[in-house]
Structures are given as C-alpha cells and as structure tokens.
Motif scaffolding. Sequence first.
Motif, mmCIF file in Angstrom:
data_model
loop_
_atom_site.group_PDB
_atom_site.id
_atom_site.type_symbol
_atom_site.label_atom_id
_atom_site.label_comp_id
_atom_site.label_asym_id
_atom_site.label_seq_id
_atom_site.Cartn_x
_atom_site.Cartn_y
_atom_site.Cartn_z
ATOM 1 N N ARG A 46 0.852 -1.187 0.000
ATOM 2 C CA ARG A 46 0.000 0.000 0.000
ATOM 3 C C ARG A 46 0.886 1.234 0.000
ATOM 4 N NH1 ARG A 46 -3.645 -1.559 3.101
ATOM 5 N NH2 ARG A 46 -5.237 -1.805 1.533
ATOM 6 N N MET A 47 0.596 2.134 -0.936
ATOM 7 C CA MET A 47 1.266 3.431 -1.004
ATOM 8 C C MET A 47 0.304 4.479 -0.457
ATOM 9 S SD MET A 47 2.787 3.509 -4.842
ATOM 10 C CE MET A 47 3.854 2.224 -5.454
ATOM 11 N N ILE A 48 0.815 5.350 0.394
ATOM 12 C CA ILE A 48 0.037 6.496 0.855
ATOM 13 C C ILE A 48 0.783 7.725 0.350
ATOM 14 C CG2 ILE A 48 -0.890 7.763 2.829
ATOM 15 C CD1 ILE A 48 -2.116 4.954 2.521
ATOM 16 N N ILE A 49 0.131 8.492 -0.519
ATOM 17 C CA ILE A 49 0.762 9.654 -1.136
ATOM 18 C C ILE A 49 -0.053 10.887 -0.798
ATOM 19 C CG2 ILE A 49 1.406 10.746 -3.321
ATOM 20 C CD1 ILE A 49 1.794 7.926 -4.481
ATOM 21 N N THR A 50 0.624 11.937 -0.332
ATOM 22 C CA THR A 50 -0.042 13.221 -0.128
ATOM 23 C C THR A 50 0.428 14.178 -1.219
ATOM 24 O OG1 THR A 50 1.631 13.978 1.438
ATOM 25 C CG2 THR A 50 -0.320 12.939 2.362
ATOM 26 N N THR A 51 -0.525 14.906 -1.761
ATOM 27 C CA THR A 51 -0.260 15.863 -2.827
ATOM 28 C C THR A 51 -1.306 16.962 -2.752
ATOM 29 O OG1 THR A 51 0.204 16.063 -5.197
ATOM 30 C CG2 THR A 51 -1.662 14.666 -4.577
ATOM 31 N N SER A 52 -1.137 17.987 -3.545
ATOM 32 C CA SER A 52 -2.097 19.092 -3.584
ATOM 33 C C SER A 52 -2.640 19.255 -4.985
ATOM 34 C CB SER A 52 -1.430 20.392 -3.135
ATOM 35 O OG SER A 52 -1.007 20.290 -1.800
ATOM 36 N N GLY A 53 -3.897 19.657 -5.073
ATOM 37 C CA GLY A 53 -4.520 19.894 -6.361
ATOM 38 C C GLY A 53 -6.015 20.059 -6.195
ATOM 39 N N ASP A 54 -6.663 20.578 -7.235
ATOM 40 C CA ASP A 54 -8.117 20.712 -7.145
ATOM 41 C C ASP A 54 -8.770 19.352 -7.385
ATOM 42 O OD1 ASP A 54 -8.646 20.364 -9.981
ATOM 43 O OD2 ASP A 54 -7.974 22.431 -10.266
ATOM 44 N N ASP A 55 -10.025 19.235 -6.968
ATOM 45 C CA ASP A 55 -10.731 17.947 -7.021
ATOM 46 C C ASP A 55 -10.774 17.357 -8.427
ATOM 47 O OD1 ASP A 55 -11.201 17.916 -4.301
ATOM 48 O OD2 ASP A 55 -13.205 18.788 -4.459
ATOM 49 N N GLN A 56 -11.012 18.182 -9.424
ATOM 50 C CA GLN A 56 -11.125 17.689 -10.794
ATOM 51 C C GLN A 56 -9.808 17.080 -11.274
ATOM 52 O OE1 GLN A 56 -12.254 20.687 -13.621
ATOM 53 N NE2 GLN A 56 -12.503 19.227 -15.298
ATOM 54 N N LYS A 57 -8.687 17.759 -11.002
ATOM 55 C CA LYS A 57 -7.384 17.236 -11.426
ATOM 56 C C LYS A 57 -7.012 15.972 -10.665
ATOM 57 C CE LYS A 57 -5.479 21.538 -13.180
ATOM 58 N NZ LYS A 57 -4.453 22.566 -13.046
ATOM 59 N N ILE A 58 -7.363 15.918 -9.373
ATOM 60 C CA ILE A 58 -7.086 14.717 -8.570
ATOM 61 C C ILE A 58 -7.908 13.543 -9.089
ATOM 62 C CG2 ILE A 58 -7.345 13.677 -6.270
ATOM 63 C CD1 ILE A 58 -4.920 15.523 -6.452
ATOM 64 N N ASP A 59 -9.174 13.784 -9.420
ATOM 65 C CA ASP A 59 -10.006 12.710 -9.965
ATOM 66 C C ASP A 59 -9.408 12.165 -11.268
ATOM 67 O OD1 ASP A 59 -11.783 12.865 -7.863
ATOM 68 O OD2 ASP A 59 -13.248 14.095 -8.949
ATOM 69 N N GLN A 60 -8.912 13.056 -12.121
ATOM 70 C CA GLN A 60 -8.285 12.634 -13.373
ATOM 71 C C GLN A 60 -7.015 11.822 -13.097
ATOM 72 O OE1 GLN A 60 -9.578 12.973 -16.427
ATOM 73 N NE2 GLN A 60 -7.868 11.809 -17.248
ATOM 74 N N LEU A 61 -6.212 12.287 -12.139
ATOM 75 C CA LEU A 61 -5.000 11.560 -11.759
ATOM 76 C C LEU A 61 -5.342 10.159 -11.269
ATOM 77 C CD1 LEU A 61 -1.895 11.542 -11.092
ATOM 78 C CD2 LEU A 61 -2.552 12.384 -8.826
ATOM 79 N N MET A 62 -6.387 10.045 -10.449
ATOM 80 C CA MET A 62 -6.781 8.742 -9.921
ATOM 81 C C MET A 62 -7.209 7.797 -11.039
ATOM 82 S SD MET A 62 -8.647 9.877 -6.379
ATOM 83 C CE MET A 62 -9.293 8.243 -6.127
ATOM 84 N N LYS A 63 -7.907 8.294 -12.050
ATOM 85 C CA LYS A 63 -8.303 7.464 -13.192
ATOM 86 C C LYS A 63 -7.065 6.959 -13.932
ATOM 87 C CE LYS A 63 -12.724 9.753 -13.883
ATOM 88 N NZ LYS A 63 -13.456 10.748 -14.671
ATOM 89 N N GLN A 64 -6.073 7.834 -14.076
ATOM 90 C CA GLN A 64 -4.851 7.432 -14.767
ATOM 91 C C GLN A 64 -4.047 6.436 -13.931
ATOM 92 O OE1 GLN A 64 -3.464 11.405 -15.435
ATOM 93 N NE2 GLN A 64 -4.365 11.508 -17.480
ATOM 94 N N LEU A 65 -4.038 6.603 -12.616
ATOM 95 C CA LEU A 65 -3.359 5.644 -11.742
ATOM 96 C C LEU A 65 -4.005 4.264 -11.867
ATOM 97 C CD1 LEU A 65 -2.857 7.832 -8.547
ATOM 98 C CD2 LEU A 65 -1.023 6.770 -9.896
ATOM 99 N N ASN A 66 -5.329 4.222 -11.932
ATOM 100 C CA ASN A 66 -6.045 2.950 -12.057
ATOM 101 C C ASN A 66 -5.696 2.202 -13.334
ATOM 102 O OD1 ASN A 66 -7.750 2.125 -9.865
ATOM 103 N ND2 ASN A 66 -8.914 4.000 -10.187
ATOM 104 N N LYS A 67 -5.219 2.905 -14.354
ATOM 105 C CA LYS A 67 -4.859 2.276 -15.626
ATOM 106 C C LYS A 67 -3.462 1.658 -15.614
ATOM 107 C CE LYS A 67 -7.733 5.321 -18.440
ATOM 108 N NZ LYS A 67 -7.734 6.367 -19.480
ATOM 109 N N LEU A 68 -2.648 2.002 -14.610
ATOM 110 C CA LEU A 68 -1.287 1.468 -14.545
ATOM 111 C C LEU A 68 -1.296 -0.027 -14.257
ATOM 112 C CD1 LEU A 68 0.687 4.170 -12.506
ATOM 113 C CD2 LEU A 68 0.779 3.755 -14.973
ATOM 114 N N ILE A 69 -0.348 -0.708 -14.889
ATOM 115 C CA ILE A 69 -0.166 -2.131 -14.609
ATOM 116 C C ILE A 69 0.248 -2.273 -13.147
ATOM 117 C CG2 ILE A 69 1.292 -4.143 -15.142
ATOM 118 C CD1 ILE A 69 1.488 -3.046 -18.009
#
Length: 167
Positions: A46-69
């Motif tokens: 389990r990785m716990i990562i803290t970062t800053s950003g607006d909700d829309q950009k974070i949601d997009q980042l999470m979708k891209q993370l889910n696509k990683l092998i």
Amino acid sequence: MQRHTIAILVNDCPGVLTRVANLFGQRGFNIDSITVGSSEEAGLSRMIITTSGDDQKIDQLMKQLNKLIDVISVTNLSKNPYVSRELALIKVNATPSQLVELNSIVEPFRATIVDVGPASLIIQVTGDSEKIDALLVLLQSYGILELTRTGSMAMARSVVPAAAMAN
C-alpha cells in the motif's frame, strides 16, 4: 489548492513505485510525502501519497493511476474521515544535563527521548503533521542536527451505521 491523501494498493513487484511517481511528475503533481509498505494481503503493498490539487485534477489523476499495470485500487482518503499519522526522529544538540529540561518539552507531545549521547539526543514523536511541526518549532532553539520523517500513513475511519449509534 486542497491537500489530498491517496491510498494506492499495488502488486509488490519491481518498478511499481517508479511508474506511480513518474505519473505524478508527468501530470505536474508534486508528491509532498510518500509511504510504502506491506498490506494486509501477501504480495500486495500500500502506497500512501499526499499531494495538492483541485478535485477535478485529482479525480483525473486517480483514473490514470487505475490504468497502470500492477495497480489494484486507488482511493482518495481525503473525501471521507480518515486517520493520519507520521513518525519523526529528531536529533537535537543537547547535553545529558539538559535531559530534564527537554523531557518537559517533549512530554506534552507524547514524544520520547530514545537515545542520549554526550552532545546530542534523539527524540521520537508520532502524530499528525501539525503536531510534529509544533514540536520542531519548540526544539529549534536547541539546534536540530538531523531530522527524518516517515511521511503520512493513513487509513479510512470505520463507518458506524446510524442505527448502531442510537443503541
């Protein structure tokens, strides 16, 4: 910008951390802290990562993370109540004669002195980032020789059904 704490469950194999960190960098996110360790299931970390950003950009980042092998799941812990803690070891310029004085400073923070040397001592403290930052301010006058922090470890709080609370 809002601060977000993201939990990522991944296969425990070489290269996963690099791929996750690269994705953050490619999307223009700074990783404020990252903690990686074993999870409750063998073969997963389990990785716990803290970062800053607006909700829309974070949601997009999470979708891209889910696509990683090797990424099993991605959760933005910041969207619901969660518990977060850090561990810090702080080496302070102090002599054994200052032990009582320093103990009175660290005690209210539930910190402990874990090593005493002839010219320095090491303090261990756990808690949220603000608690550790507050202790560091108080220790500045002694001279902080070395500091290491784990980064945030976090977990979603348990949800208690409303019916159970009424009983």
